[in-house]
Design a protein around this motif. Structure first.
Motif, PDB file in Angstrom:
ATOM      1  N   ASP A   1      -7.355  10.203  -5.643  1.00  0.00           N
ATOM      2  CA  ASP A   1      -6.833   9.302  -5.237  1.00  0.00           C
ATOM      3  C   ASP A   1      -7.229   7.324  -5.280  1.00  0.00           C
ATOM      4  O   ASP A   1      -6.995   6.838  -4.507  1.00  0.00           O
ATOM      5  CB  ASP A   1      -7.014   9.373  -3.429  1.00  0.00           C
ATOM      6  CG  ASP A   1      -9.064   9.531  -3.206  1.00  0.00           C
ATOM      7  OD1 ASP A   1      -9.040   9.169  -4.396  1.00  0.00           O
ATOM      8  OD2 ASP A   1      -9.453   9.269  -2.046  1.00  0.00           O
TER       9      ASP A   1
ATOM     10  N   GLU B   1       0.744  -0.751  -0.070  1.00  0.00           N
ATOM     11  CA  GLU B   1       0.205  -0.355  -0.339  1.00  0.00           C
ATOM     12  C   GLU B   1       0.720   1.114  -0.126  1.00  0.00           C
ATOM     13  O   GLU B   1       0.779   2.370  -0.849  1.00  0.00           O
ATOM     14  CB  GLU B   1      -0.817   0.157   1.169  1.00  0.00           C
ATOM     15  CG  GLU B   1      -2.048  -1.070   0.872  1.00  0.00           C
ATOM     16  CD  GLU B   1      -2.950  -0.944   0.472  1.00  0.00           C
ATOM     17  OE1 GLU B   1      -3.294   0.385  -0.068  1.00  0.00           O
ATOM     18  OE2 GLU B   1      -3.721  -2.141  -0.230  1.00  0.00           O
TER      19      GLU B   1
ATOM     20  N   LEU C   1       0.326   7.334  -6.649  1.00  0.00           N
ATOM     21  CA  LEU C   1      -1.001   8.094  -6.087  1.00  0.00           C
ATOM     22  C   LEU C   1      -0.230   9.371  -5.752  1.00  0.00           C
ATOM     23  O   LEU C   1      -1.178  10.937  -6.066  1.00  0.00           O
ATOM     24  CB  LEU C   1      -1.445   7.656  -4.962  1.00  0.00           C
ATOM     25  CG  LEU C   1      -2.096   6.360  -5.450  1.00  0.00           C
ATOM     26  CD1 LEU C   1      -2.582   5.843  -3.871  1.00  0.00           C
ATOM     27  CD2 LEU C   1      -3.181   6.760  -5.739  1.00  0.00           C
TER      28      LEU C   1
ATOM     29  N   GLN D   1      -2.244  12.589  -6.477  1.00  0.00           N
ATOM     30  CA  GLN D   1      -3.036  14.015  -5.741  1.00  0.00           C
ATOM     31  C   GLN D   1      -2.533  14.821  -5.837  1.00  0.00           C
ATOM     32  O   GLN D   1      -3.433  16.355  -4.712  1.00  0.00           O
ATOM     33  CB  GLN D   1      -2.818  13.738  -4.333  1.00  0.00           C
ATOM     34  CG  GLN D   1      -3.336  12.182  -3.388  1.00  0.00           C
ATOM     35  CD  GLN D   1      -4.406  12.647  -3.120  1.00  0.00           C
ATOM     36  OE1 GLN D   1      -5.173  13.500  -3.217  1.00  0.00           O
ATOM     37  NE2 GLN D   1      -4.922  11.711  -1.862  1.00  0.00           N
TER      38      GLN D   1
ATOM     39  N   TYR E   1      -1.000   5.761   2.702  1.00  0.00           N
ATOM     40  CA  TYR E   1      -1.897   4.653   1.243  1.00  0.00           C
ATOM     41  C   TYR E   1      -2.083   5.755   0.488  1.00  0.00           C
ATOM     42  O   TYR E   1      -2.737   5.631  -1.179  1.00  0.00           O
ATOM     43  CB  TYR E   1      -2.330   4.197   2.124  1.00  0.00           C
ATOM     44  CG  TYR E   1      -2.268   2.726   3.309  1.00  0.00           C
ATOM     45  CD1 TYR E   1      -1.136   2.584   3.152  1.00  0.00           C
ATOM     46  CD2 TYR E   1      -2.986   2.862   3.997  1.00  0.00           C
ATOM     47  CE1 TYR E   1      -0.336   1.978   4.156  1.00  0.00           C
ATOM     48  CE2 TYR E   1      -2.117   1.485   5.153  1.00  0.00           C
ATOM     49  CZ  TYR E   1      -0.765   1.460   5.110  1.00  0.00           C
ATOM     50  OH  TYR E   1      -0.672   0.388   5.836  1.00  0.00           O
ATOM     51  N   SER E   2      -2.775   7.027   1.017  1.00  0.00           N
ATOM     52  CA  SER E   2      -3.318   7.477   0.077  1.00  0.00           C
ATOM     53  C   SER E   2      -3.062   8.151  -1.319  1.00  0.00           C
ATOM     54  O   SER E   2      -3.121   9.300  -2.357  1.00  0.00           O
ATOM     55  CB  SER E   2      -4.878   8.837   0.122  1.00  0.00           C
ATOM     56  OG  SER E   2      -3.754   9.365   0.590  1.00  0.00           O
TER      57      SER E   2
ATOM     58  N   ASP F   1      -3.474   6.261   6.347  1.00  0.00           N
ATOM     59  CA  ASP F   1      -4.260   7.404   5.216  1.00  0.00           C
ATOM     60  C   ASP F   1      -3.736   8.175   4.001  1.00  0.00           C
ATOM     61  O   ASP F   1      -3.671   7.991   3.078  1.00  0.00           O
ATOM     62  CB  ASP F   1      -5.305   8.254   5.565  1.00  0.00           C
ATOM     63  CG  ASP F   1      -6.789   6.877   6.735  1.00  0.00           C
ATOM     64  OD1 ASP F   1      -6.428   5.868   5.904  1.00  0.00           O
ATOM     65  OD2 ASP F   1      -7.210   7.347   6.880  1.00  0.00           O
TER      66      ASP F   1
ATOM     67  N   GLY G   1       1.102   4.362  -3.071  1.00  0.00           N
ATOM     68  CA  GLY G   1       1.238   5.532  -2.315  1.00  0.00           C
ATOM     69  C   GLY G   1       1.443   6.726  -3.418  1.00  0.00           C
ATOM     70  O   GLY G   1       1.516   7.781  -3.336  1.00  0.00           O
TER      71      GLY G   1
END
Length: 326
Positions: free
Chosen positions: A171, A155, A162, A166, A216-217, A213, A159
């Motif tokens: 996301d 994860e 991602l 972002q 991972y995001s 979070d 990220g």
């Protein structure tokens, strides 16, 4: 003698209906030169045409609109949000113009200062419990979690791309890869620094044990990506010196983002891209070896183009030097 434009207009009148339809469609594609000429006299504030056509004003308005939609807690199809979106996006243009007259004295870019200022003002004016425009409060990235040191490696790796998505408040992996692909088409060098900066930002987040979070995001990586892109070829000519400074900028942007996120998160506000914007501005103010690679703001283009332009200047300078010696 007829001018070239008059000849083209006369031939267009004599063309077949299908040809005229095709010509009409071509007016809305490509560079849209006719619309471009028309818009020069339809611009309310009469700002420099190069800034308008280059998208410098639309960028801040787009980012404000995206973040207003992301933080809104009034539902996915809350049409009344279009009112503050239009107002705040238009305000970015006036703020951009005002900041330009201030920062031009130091040859500094306005960048996304208007976006960062306007979105915070909007969120401060409305608040989470506003009856008309409520929004989700931001959570500090350093908030304590159970088992905060146990992360899922896969994860975390997800990220990193991602973090590039972002930048545009995305996301999801698929759209983030499309965004990264678009950056590759524009500049492979810029895309490389985007991924590198996001990886550095993720590493910085791991070292500070930020919330899972954020890791991972991609929220831990996007300021690092922006800081690395700004120094690694956008505002500075690419070289090994600027490459090392770009990595340093990514680390500084990531750690500054964590600090600002924890500070502003106490009142429910996001740190947005303040960290990367301030870091890039600081890098542009530095003197010494990095300043020698700085590109005048009016000449900033794709990193590869900046590098080729600098090489041509070096070649021309060496040629003149040799001629003067002879």
């Amino acid at each position: 003698m007829q001018t070239k434009t008059e000849v083209e207009e006369a031939s267009r009148r004599r063309a077949s209906p299908s040809r005229r339809v095709l010509d009409a469609l071509l007016l809305c594609t490509g560079d849209m030169e006719h619309l471009d000429e028309h818009m020069k006299d339809a611009i309310i504030e009469q700002l420099p045409h190069a800034e308008v056509s280059g998208g410098l004003h639309g960028c801040n308005g787009m980012l404000v609109s995206l973040l207003m939609g992301v933080f809104s807690s009034a539902g996915d199809w809350y049409w009344w949000l279009l009112l503050p979106v239009c107002l705040c996006s238009a305000t970015c243009v006036f703020l951009y113009s005002g900041l330009t007259s201030l920062l031009v004295h130091w040859d500094l870019p306005v960048a996304v200062f208007p976006f960062n200022i306007i979105i915070l003002l909007f969120l401060l004016c409305t608040g989470p419990n506003n009856p008309y425009f409520p929004h989700h409060p931001a959570v500090p990235p350093g908030v304590l979690q159970p088992n905060g040191t146990q992360v899922i490696a896969v994860e975390v790796m997800y990220g990193i791309p991602l973090g590039v998505g972002q930048i545009f408040a995305c996301d999801a992996m698929g759209p983030s890869l499309l965004i990264l692909g678009a950056v590759v088409l524009y500049s492979p060098l810029l895309a490389t620094h985007a991924l590198l900066g996001s990886a550095v930002g993720t590493l910085a987040g791991l070292s500070m044990a930020v919330s899972h979070d954020s890791l991972y995001s991609g929220l831990s990586g996007f300021n690092g990506a922006l800081g690395c892109m700004a120094v690694g070829g956008l505002f500075f000519t690419f070289s090994w010196t600027t490459h090392l400074f770009a990595i340093a900028s990514a680390f500084l942007s990531a750690y500054a983002d964590i600090a600002l996120g924890n500070l502003l998160g106490t009142v429910g506000l996001p740190a947005c891209s303040w960290a990367a914007t301030l870091t890039a501005t600081l890098m542009l103010l530095l003197t010494g070896s990095l300043a020698a690679y700085s590109i005048p703001i009016g000449q900033v283009k794709a990193p590869e183009h900046n590098l080729n332009s600098r090489r041509r200047q070096w070649t021309a300078g060496n040629t003149l030097e040799r001629d003067s010696v002879v």
